[in-house]
Design a protein around this motif. Sequence first.
Motif, short mmCIF file in Angstrom:
data_model
loop_
_atom_site.label_atom_id
_atom_site.label_comp_id
_atom_site.label_asym_id
_atom_site.label_seq_id
_atom_site.Cartn_x
_atom_site.Cartn_y
_atom_site.Cartn_z
N PHE A 70 0.85 -1.18 0.00
CA PHE A 70 0.00 0.00 0.00
C PHE A 70 0.90 1.24 0.00
N ALA A 71 0.63 2.18 -0.93
CA ALA A 71 1.37 3.45 -0.94
C ALA A 71 0.85 4.32 0.20
N ARG A 72 1.76 4.87 1.01
CA ARG A 72 1.30 5.55 2.22
C ARG A 72 1.32 7.07 2.15
N THR A 73 1.85 7.66 1.08
CA THR A 73 1.91 9.12 1.04
C THR A 73 1.99 9.62 -0.39
N GLY A 74 1.79 10.93 -0.58
CA GLY A 74 1.94 11.56 -1.89
C GLY A 74 0.71 11.42 -2.77
N ALA A 75 0.88 11.80 -4.03
CA ALA A 75 -0.24 11.80 -4.98
C ALA A 75 -0.78 10.40 -5.23
N SER A 76 0.05 9.38 -5.03
CA SER A 76 -0.37 8.00 -5.30
C SER A 76 -0.82 7.27 -4.04
N VAL A 77 -1.10 8.00 -2.98
CA VAL A 77 -1.53 7.35 -1.75
C VAL A 77 -2.72 6.43 -2.02
N GLY A 78 -2.66 5.23 -1.44
CA GLY A 78 -3.73 4.27 -1.66
C GLY A 78 -3.45 3.28 -2.77
N LYS A 79 -2.50 3.57 -3.64
CA LYS A 79 -2.19 2.65 -4.74
C LYS A 79 -1.68 1.32 -4.17
N THR A 80 -2.09 0.22 -4.79
CA THR A 80 -1.75 -1.10 -4.26
C THR A 80 -1.09 -1.97 -5.32
N TYR A 81 -0.44 -3.03 -4.82
CA TYR A 81 0.27 -3.99 -5.68
C TYR A 81 0.30 -5.32 -4.94
N VAL A 89 -1.80 7.88 4.36
CA VAL A 89 -2.52 6.87 5.13
C VAL A 89 -1.47 5.99 5.79
N ASN A 90 -1.48 5.90 7.12
CA ASN A 90 -0.47 5.11 7.81
C ASN A 90 -0.94 3.67 7.99
N ALA A 91 -0.06 2.84 8.55
CA ALA A 91 -0.34 1.42 8.69
C ALA A 91 -1.58 1.18 9.56
N GLN A 92 -1.70 1.95 10.63
CA GLN A 92 -2.85 1.79 11.52
C GLN A 92 -4.15 2.08 10.78
N GLU A 93 -4.14 3.13 9.96
CA GLU A 93 -5.35 3.50 9.21
C GLU A 93 -5.69 2.45 8.15
N TYR A 94 -4.65 1.92 7.47
CA TYR A 94 -4.92 0.84 6.51
C TYR A 94 -5.52 -0.38 7.21
N SER A 95 -4.99 -0.69 8.38
CA SER A 95 -5.45 -1.88 9.10
C SER A 95 -6.91 -1.77 9.52
N GLU A 96 -7.43 -0.53 9.59
CA GLU A 96 -8.82 -0.31 10.00
C GLU A 96 -9.81 -0.44 8.85
N TYR A 97 -9.31 -0.52 7.62
CA TYR A 97 -10.23 -0.63 6.48
C TYR A 97 -11.00 -1.95 6.56
N LYS A 98 -12.29 -1.88 6.33
CA LYS A 98 -13.15 -3.05 6.48
C LYS A 98 -13.61 -3.57 5.11
N ILE A 99 -13.57 -4.88 4.97
CA ILE A 99 -14.09 -5.50 3.75
C ILE A 99 -15.08 -6.60 4.13
N MET A 100 -15.96 -6.91 3.21
CA MET A 100 -16.88 -8.02 3.36
C MET A 100 -16.22 -9.26 2.77
N ILE A 101 -16.28 -10.37 3.50
CA ILE A 101 -15.53 -11.54 3.06
C ILE A 101 -16.37 -12.81 3.22
N PRO A 102 -16.38 -13.68 2.19
CA PRO A 102 -17.10 -14.95 2.27
C PRO A 102 -16.17 -16.06 2.74
#
Length: 416
Positions: free
Chosen positions: A85-96, A150-163
Amino acid sequence: MAETPKIRFKGFVDAWEQRKLSELSDTFEYGLNAAAKEFDGENKYIRITDIDDASHEFNGDDVTSPDTDLANAENYKLADGDILFARTGASVGKTYIYKKSDGVVYYAGFLIRARIKKEYNPEFVFQNTLTADYEKYIAVTSQRSGQPGVNAQEYSEYKIMIPGKAEQDKVSAYLGSLDQIITLHQHKCDETKELKRYMLQKMFPRNGKKNPEIRFAGFTDDWEQRKLGEITELKSASRVHREEWTTEGVPFYRSSDVMAAINGTENDKAFISQKLYQKLSSVSGRLEAGDILVTGGGSVGNPYIVPDNAPLYTKDADLLWIKNQGRFNPYFVYEFFLSPSFRSYLGSISHVGTIAHYTITQLSETPISLPSVEEQDKLGKYFQRIDHLITLHQRKCDELKEVKKFMLQNMFPQKG
């Protein structure tokens, strides 16, 4: 909040459960604080800029290695299924998501790694980071401080629905296969564009040369060196004022319309009344099939072939008008304006590398090498086929992206 998605695979009926990313991951860790150095041939270093914005894949165009003692950096080596997860700048939130096929990869300091627990599917978690819900979460969360982040703590708080795991596997396999097909068509499109760039370089004479490096069999005569103003009539439309534009009627083309045609994009269209068109065209003449329009303002020197004799008018000075009059193959001249020889000439008449305007006088003085009409026809048809392939792959790619977007909206439950 919906507990099941709108689209599901057969046989799955259980409700999905909400989980925080911290519940799905063993670790959320920051990357390696090291400078990049020239690639050592084995150890890759992935930074935010190395993650492709569109495909979310590792962009291998400028591979580097971490400039540090790797014996002490083992913890920063990615394992199969790790998500960054990209944690700062214009690309914050970008994933790989890391795959073994990417080789040995260490991740840099402005990235955060999540290592997904074995009972969950990493690809399923990654696909959730491509949804509109995730984008909304990042947009809100990243603005909590002055510098978007977005820091590690904030990413860890993101909620998803999972089967259950079996359904996770089904969903992720389907969405992952869509990604592979999209990537395949994009690669084919890019490869065909690269082929075209190469052939434009080789099938038009370099400046000062009488013949190209690559020719069709049977053609040996020297190409004729001329100026555009010598081979046909060059025109410009009469002035149309902004207040005379309408929302319907005769299409009124500007440089933005030509660039949209070249790029395969849409732009806001303009029109003029039929009455005004009749008045102006009686003075300036009518555009006819095979005429060439060239941008004189904006992004200058770009061509457009008038496709038919339907009424069409253009903005004066913004578009320069080359009458065909049966004197040349329009597709040959179109490709000439995209060739390195013309782009080099365009740069040579500029004092600062780009020019704000390309005038009818400059167009008239522009040198062009012309082969026989028969050879022009061969070249024109060849590049038409390449352009058709590029359009075909790009259209397929765009269609698949729309399918992917729809499925992301409907294969995950909607949050309230």
